[in-house]
Design a protein around this motif. Structure first.
Motif, mmCIF file in Angstrom:
data_model
loop_
_atom_site.group_PDB
_atom_site.id
_atom_site.type_symbol
_atom_site.label_atom_id
_atom_site.label_comp_id
_atom_site.label_asym_id
_atom_site.label_seq_id
_atom_site.Cartn_x
_atom_site.Cartn_y
_atom_site.Cartn_z
ATOM 1 N N PHE A 1 0.844 -1.199 0.000
ATOM 2 C CA PHE A 1 0.000 0.000 0.000
ATOM 3 C C PHE A 1 0.875 1.243 0.000
ATOM 4 O O PHE A 1 1.803 1.368 0.789
ATOM 5 N N ALA A 2 0.579 2.159 -0.902
ATOM 6 C CA ALA A 2 1.316 3.419 -0.982
ATOM 7 C C ALA A 2 0.370 4.562 -0.634
ATOM 8 O O ALA A 2 -0.633 4.776 -1.317
ATOM 9 N N ALA A 3 0.693 5.257 0.426
ATOM 10 C CA ALA A 3 -0.120 6.409 0.825
ATOM 11 C C ALA A 3 -0.078 7.455 -0.281
ATOM 12 O O ALA A 3 0.981 7.745 -0.830
ATOM 13 N N GLU A 4 -1.249 7.980 -0.609
ATOM 14 C CA GLU A 4 -1.313 9.073 -1.584
ATOM 15 C C GLU A 4 -2.519 9.951 -1.258
ATOM 16 O O GLU A 4 -3.493 9.508 -0.654
ATOM 17 N N GLN A 5 -2.440 11.181 -1.646
ATOM 18 C CA GLN A 5 -3.440 12.186 -1.317
ATOM 19 C C GLN A 5 -4.855 11.757 -1.695
ATOM 20 O O GLN A 5 -5.796 11.944 -0.924
ATOM 21 N N SER A 6 -5.015 11.149 -2.858
ATOM 22 C CA SER A 6 -6.360 10.790 -3.324
ATOM 23 C C SER A 6 -7.009 9.709 -2.464
ATOM 24 O O SER A 6 -8.230 9.576 -2.447
ATOM 25 N N ILE A 7 -6.218 8.942 -1.742
ATOM 26 C CA ILE A 7 -6.741 7.882 -0.874
ATOM 27 C C ILE A 7 -6.707 8.304 0.592
ATOM 28 O O ILE A 7 -7.625 8.009 1.348
ATOM 29 N N CYS A 8 -5.690 9.023 0.988
ATOM 30 C CA CYS A 8 -5.501 9.365 2.395
ATOM 31 C C CYS A 8 -6.097 10.715 2.789
ATOM 32 O O CYS A 8 -6.219 11.011 3.975
ATOM 33 N N GLY A 9 -6.461 11.520 1.805
ATOM 34 C CA GLY A 9 -7.057 12.817 2.112
ATOM 35 C C GLY A 9 -6.118 13.704 2.915
ATOM 36 O O GLY A 9 -4.910 13.532 2.907
ATOM 37 N N ASP A 10 -6.734 14.639 3.644
ATOM 38 C CA ASP A 10 -5.963 15.607 4.424
ATOM 39 C C ASP A 10 -5.825 15.231 5.892
ATOM 40 O O ASP A 10 -5.070 15.860 6.622
ATOM 41 N N ASN A 11 -6.592 14.218 6.328
ATOM 42 C CA ASN A 11 -6.546 13.839 7.734
ATOM 43 C C ASN A 11 -7.087 12.413 7.895
ATOM 44 O O ASN A 11 -7.565 11.802 6.940
ATOM 45 N N ARG A 12 -7.030 11.911 9.095
ATOM 46 C CA ARG A 12 -7.441 10.536 9.393
ATOM 47 C C ARG A 12 -8.910 10.288 9.049
ATOM 48 O O ARG A 12 -9.265 9.260 8.493
ATOM 49 N N GLU A 13 -9.773 11.229 9.381
ATOM 50 C CA GLU A 13 -11.204 11.067 9.124
ATOM 51 C C GLU A 13 -11.488 10.968 7.625
ATOM 52 O O GLU A 13 -12.301 10.150 7.195
ATOM 53 N N GLN A 14 -10.824 11.797 6.833
ATOM 54 C CA GLN A 14 -10.994 11.713 5.374
ATOM 55 C C GLN A 14 -10.474 10.380 4.856
ATOM 56 O O GLN A 14 -11.105 9.766 3.990
ATOM 57 N N ALA A 15 -9.349 9.942 5.362
ATOM 58 C CA ALA A 15 -8.787 8.658 4.925
ATOM 59 C C ALA A 15 -9.752 7.522 5.225
ATOM 60 O O ALA A 15 -9.994 6.665 4.371
ATOM 61 N N LEU A 16 -10.316 7.496 6.416
ATOM 62 C CA LEU A 16 -11.289 6.454 6.764
ATOM 63 C C LEU A 16 -12.485 6.482 5.821
ATOM 64 O O LEU A 16 -12.924 5.450 5.324
#
Length: 89
Positions: free
Chosen positions: A57-72
């Motif tokens: 898994f590669a963290a990226e903005q489109s999946i992880c968003g700007d914070n934990r809540e967005q990522a979830l």
């Protein structure tokens, strides 16, 4: 983008359909991995026991968003889309 310290969204939202160290039945979507600590960090992040799906898994903005809540939220939505597509096949 590097993984966000204390996020753990990728350790909660998606399912893992293969057995792995500590979770011989795999991991259902929405359930925290047994290796996620109380601070939302992976206890086996740099260890060989870490599932390949996790290390790939590669963290990226489109999946992880700007914070934990967005990522979830994003990862939960992707899990649902994936389940619906699999059900269509």
């Amino acid at each position: 983008m590097k993984c966000r310290f204390g996020c753990g969204a990728c350790c909660i939202a998606p399912s893992i359909n293969q057995p792995f160290y500590g979770m011989p039945e795999g991991k259902p979507a929405g359930i925290a991995c047994v290796h996620l600590d109380d601070s939302f960090n992976c206890l086996i992040f740099d260890r060989p026991e870490r599932p390949k799906v996790c290390s790939n898994f590669a963290a990226e903005q489109s999946i992880c968003g700007d914070n934990r809540e967005q990522a979830l939220s994003i990862l939960e939505e992707l899990e649902l889309i994936t389940l619906n597509k699999v059900g269509e096949d």
